[in-house]
Design a protein around this motif. Structure first.
Motif, short mmCIF file in Angstrom:
data_model
loop_
_atom_site.label_atom_id
_atom_site.label_comp_id
_atom_site.label_asym_id
_atom_site.label_seq_id
_atom_site.Cartn_x
_atom_site.Cartn_y
_atom_site.Cartn_z
N ASN A 190 11.31 -1.83 -7.09
CA ASN A 190 12.61 -2.02 -6.44
C ASN A 190 12.50 -2.95 -5.24
N TYR A 191 11.35 -2.93 -4.56
CA TYR A 191 11.14 -3.89 -3.46
C TYR A 191 11.09 -5.31 -4.01
N LEU A 192 10.43 -5.49 -5.13
CA LEU A 192 10.24 -6.83 -5.68
C LEU A 192 11.47 -7.36 -6.42
N LEU A 193 12.38 -6.47 -6.84
CA LEU A 193 13.51 -6.88 -7.67
C LEU A 193 14.35 -8.00 -7.05
N PRO A 194 14.68 -7.97 -5.76
CA PRO A 194 15.46 -9.10 -5.20
C PRO A 194 14.73 -10.44 -5.31
N PHE A 195 13.40 -10.41 -5.25
CA PHE A 195 12.65 -11.65 -5.44
C PHE A 195 12.73 -12.09 -6.89
N PHE A 196 12.54 -11.17 -7.83
CA PHE A 196 12.63 -11.52 -9.25
C PHE A 196 14.00 -12.12 -9.60
N ARG A 197 15.05 -11.68 -8.90
CA ARG A 197 16.40 -12.17 -9.18
C ARG A 197 16.71 -13.50 -8.49
N ASP A 198 15.87 -13.91 -7.56
CA ASP A 198 16.07 -15.17 -6.85
C ASP A 198 16.01 -16.32 -7.86
N PRO A 199 17.00 -17.20 -7.92
CA PRO A 199 16.95 -18.32 -8.88
C PRO A 199 15.72 -19.21 -8.72
N ARG A 200 15.08 -19.17 -7.55
CA ARG A 200 13.89 -20.00 -7.32
C ARG A 200 12.62 -19.33 -7.85
N TYR A 201 12.69 -18.06 -8.22
CA TYR A 201 11.49 -17.35 -8.68
C TYR A 201 11.05 -17.90 -10.03
N PHE A 238 0.85 -1.18 0.00
CA PHE A 238 0.00 0.00 0.00
C PHE A 238 0.89 1.24 0.00
N ASN A 239 1.41 1.60 -1.19
CA ASN A 239 2.29 2.76 -1.32
C ASN A 239 3.43 2.73 -0.30
N GLY A 240 4.10 1.61 -0.28
CA GLY A 240 5.25 1.44 0.61
C GLY A 240 4.93 0.81 1.95
N HIS A 241 3.66 0.76 2.29
CA HIS A 241 3.25 0.11 3.55
C HIS A 241 3.00 -1.37 3.25
N ARG A 248 0.54 2.27 -18.41
CA ARG A 248 1.74 3.03 -18.10
C ARG A 248 2.54 2.37 -16.98
N MET A 249 1.85 1.88 -15.96
CA MET A 249 2.56 1.26 -14.86
C MET A 249 3.30 0.01 -15.30
N THR A 250 2.63 -0.86 -16.06
CA THR A 250 3.28 -2.09 -16.51
C THR A 250 4.38 -1.79 -17.54
N ALA A 262 -5.78 1.86 2.17
CA ALA A 262 -6.13 2.01 0.76
C ALA A 262 -4.88 2.26 -0.08
N HIS A 263 -5.08 2.26 -1.40
CA HIS A 263 -4.00 2.50 -2.36
C HIS A 263 -4.18 3.84 -3.07
N ASP A 264 -3.06 4.42 -3.48
CA ASP A 264 -3.06 5.51 -4.43
C ASP A 264 -2.30 5.02 -5.66
N PHE A 265 -3.02 4.50 -6.62
CA PHE A 265 -2.38 3.90 -7.79
C PHE A 265 -1.79 4.94 -8.74
N ASP A 266 -2.16 6.21 -8.56
CA ASP A 266 -1.67 7.25 -9.46
C ASP A 266 -0.30 7.81 -9.06
N ASP A 267 0.22 7.37 -7.94
CA ASP A 267 1.53 7.84 -7.46
C ASP A 267 2.62 7.14 -8.27
N GLU A 268 3.13 7.80 -9.29
CA GLU A 268 4.07 7.16 -10.21
C GLU A 268 5.42 6.90 -9.57
N ALA A 269 5.82 7.71 -8.60
CA ALA A 269 7.07 7.43 -7.88
C ALA A 269 6.96 6.12 -7.11
N ASP A 270 5.74 5.80 -6.67
CA ASP A 270 5.52 4.55 -5.94
C ASP A 270 5.69 3.34 -6.84
N TRP A 271 5.44 3.49 -8.13
CA TRP A 271 5.65 2.36 -9.05
C TRP A 271 7.10 1.90 -8.99
N ASP A 272 8.02 2.87 -9.00
CA ASP A 272 9.44 2.52 -8.96
C ASP A 272 9.81 1.90 -7.61
#
Length: 377
Positions: free
Chosen positions: A145-156, A83-86, A178-180, A131-141
């Motif tokens: 970046n939070y998910l990137l270490p998971f995406f790089r996990d060889p088990r992913y 939720f926007n970083g939460h 735009r987000m995707t 709740a979410h604020d889906f329009d916060d484009e800085a939050d997309w990044d």
């Protein structure tokens, strides 16, 4: 065959749940308090040997991954709450990342709906808890970046070198294209080939008004999907229209509760009848992935407002799961089956062993994969 059950992380304490639902709340509170509401109603559900586990303990995760692997489960799809970083209920996923020695595969589903008190509230105005604020484009990044270490996990889980990323209700995100686009660009900047996005909810399947350009797949997520696609085309169109306009309808009519709520009477459906419909379904397109459901009974959460699929058993599940595996190759032309669910105890959908059936549901998957020579590599 890649059998991928959905994994609910709501089995450890977090401060937010303590504040919203009471000290010490986890999903086990609902499971333990369940009662049979009619003759023959299978409640409460009790885990085998009273194993009301704590998902903050790494040994629980080791055990789950071990029994899943032994029964042919390819890996888990973890529900993820951002939720926007939460973050909420992030402990099991982060614990898995921190323990690369645990043998499993996994992917992530962003459960991107707001949290409300609607499932407990019987009257009065529904309260939004977070709740979410889906329009916060800085939050997309920040989210990527939070998910990137998971995406790089060889088990992913990946396909064509791209991590699989599920989004539960993508049409809630007004700038979904735009987000995707941004996430795919970030993935490539970070050495990945891209991202394979997948949508999951029934409403996302029925609502054709949103931009699906960057989505490789959608899931026929049962039992909800087969219930909607067993209804008339007019009813499906009405449901799609209501989904898109739910907030406006509620404001206009002065409704403060869900527009999709039913009467305070348990609704009962026939388990075998709906499984017969599942194995007759055809994909709407080559982008649709099949799914299985173990069982469904959400009365531990909703009591009389819930609904139940009566007649579930490991024998029936195994019979129809085997047919679904065969159709997955020949009709869907994919190697993926999502399953509701690994541990949705308060909604009746769980493969984990319980006091009544032991490991029989997991054994049904194992037996089908062995018989059909579809054991995962």
């Amino acid at each position: 065959m890649k059998v991928i059950p959905l994994y609910l992380p709501q089995f450890h304490r977090i401060p937010e749940n303590d504040a919203w639902w009471g000290e010490g709340f986890t999903e086990w509170v609902n499971v333990r308090s369940a009662k049979p509401l009619y003759e023959g109603h299978y409640q409460p559900r009790v885990p085998l040997n009273g194993n009301y586990y704590d998902l903050s303990e790494v040994e629980t995760l080791r055990w789950q991954c071990k029994i899943a692997r032994e029964h042919g489960i390819y890996g888990f799809c973890f529900y993820h709450y951002w939720f926007n970083g939460h973050l909420l209920l992030e402990k099991p996923m982060e614990m898995l990342l921190a323990h690369p020695e645990i043998e499993t595969r996994y992917c992530v589903c962003w459960a991107n709906h707001d949290w409300t008190d609607a499932w407990k509230r019987k009257e009065g105005k529904e309260a939004v808890l977070i709740a979410h604020d889906f329009d916060d484009e800085a939050d997309w990044d920040a989210h990527f970046n939070y998910l990137l270490p998971f995406f790089r996990d060889p088990r992913y889980m990946t396909e064509d070198g791209c991590p699989l990323m599920l989004i539960y209700v993508p049409q809630l995100i007004g700038k979904i294209r735009r987000m995707t686009d941004r996430w795919i660009a970030l993935a490539r900047e970070n050495g990945l080939k891209g991202i394979k996005f997948v949508y999951q909810s029934v409403s996302a399947c029925i609502d054709h008004s949103w931009d699906r350009t960057n989505f490789a797949y959608g899931i026929q997520f049962h039992p909800g999907y087969v219930m909607q696609y067993s209804s008339s085309a007019m009813r499906r169109a009405l449901f799609s229209w209501m989904v898109r306009r739910a907030r406006a309808i509620k404001r206009f009519l002065g409704i403060h509760q869900s527009v999709f709520g039913g009467p305070d009477k348990v609704r009962i459906y026939d388990y075998e009848e709906y499984w017969k419909r599942i194995v007759r379904l055809k994909p709407e397109s080559d982008k649709m992935l099949p799914s299985a459901f173990v069982d469904w009974d959400n009365t531990p959460r909703k009591q009389q407002r819930g609904y139940v699929f009566q007649g579930a058993s490991p024998e029936l599940f195994g019979l129809y799961f085997k047919q679904l595996v065969e159709r997955t190759r020949t009709v869907y032309h994919t190697d993926k089956i999502f399953v509701f669910a690994w541990n949705e105890w308060a909604e009746g959908g769980y493969l984990e062993p319980d006091e009544r059936y032991g490991y029989a549901y997991l054994d049904a998957i194992k037996d089908a994969l062995i018989e059909l020579k579809e054991w995962p590599e």
